[in-house]
Design an enzyme around this catalytic site. Structure first.
Site, short mmCIF file in Angstrom:
data_model
loop_
_atom_site.label_atom_id
_atom_site.label_comp_id
_atom_site.label_asym_id
_atom_site.label_seq_id
_atom_site.Cartn_x
_atom_site.Cartn_y
_atom_site.Cartn_z
CG HIS A 9 -0.22 0.06 2.53
ND1 HIS A 9 0.33 1.21 3.04
CD2 HIS A 9 0.05 -0.92 3.42
CE1 HIS A 9 0.90 0.95 4.20
NE2 HIS A 9 0.76 -0.34 4.45
CD GLU A 79 2.26 -5.52 8.22
OE1 GLU A 79 2.52 -6.72 8.00
OE2 GLU A 79 2.95 -4.59 7.78
#
Length: 188
Positions: A9, A79
């Site tokens: 990202h 994550e």
């Protein structure tokens, strides 16, 4: 050729400052949005499949890069769960645990390296069932683990793979040995 494009990202306020960000769902900064727009020019026009982390920063990057409409949210791409270390800097953690590394020690109240490895292996099993060019929008530490596990290395080796915001890495198979997973490009 089966290629996996692992895309981190774009920048967030916390990634810019170095804070560990797992479940805290924050948006991209203006710079992160610009990075995501630049991704649209750096990735293939069409993917055969797109998977994205459920976190806003990954989905937002996917959207701005122009591939969200076909994206499937894959919870296993989230994550590394930082637990008690959420929102903290590595330097703060090392003030009390000087030898700490996430790739060997994990996070109290969060995930261990073994748990993240199992999750990465599930993603890899799914990716190997897909065909063609596949985009995967994920995060820094998890993306590094995914790269290490793709080539059969333990999570500890992920420490040697840096993965910048809005970087693209490519996983595939060696041409003459179709079953040998390789890292074709990393952190581009």
């Amino acid at each position: 050729m089966h290629r996996i494009y692992v895309i981190r990202h774009g920048e967030t306020e916390w990634s810019a400052s170095g804070k560990h960000t797992s479940h805290t769902d924050i948006a991209l900064t203006a710079r992160g949005e610009n990075q995501a727009r630049a991704l649209a020019e750096r990735v293939p026009v069409a993917f055969d499949a797109v998977l994205t982390s459920p976190r806003q920063r990954a989905r937002q990057t996917c959207t701005i890069a122009g591939v969200l409409p076909q994206a499937i949210v894959e919870p296993d791409l989230a994550e590394w769960e930082y637990g008690d270390y959420e929102g903290r800097l590595s330097s703060e953690i090392r003030a009390t645990r000087p030898e700490w590394t996430i790739f060997e020690d994990g996070c109290p109240g969060g995930e261990s390296p073994e748990q993240v490895s199992v999750r990465a292996d599930r993603v890899i099993a799914r990716l190997r069932r897909l065909e063609g060019d596949v985009a995967v929008f994920t995060h820094g530490h998890f993306g590094r683990v995914l790269g290490a596990r793709w080539i059969g290395l333990s999570v500890a080796y992920a420490r040697r793979l840096l993965f910048d915001t809005a970087a693209i890495s490519v996983l595939e198979y060696e041409n003459d040995l179709g079953a040998l997973p390789v890292i074709a490009r990393w952190n581009a």
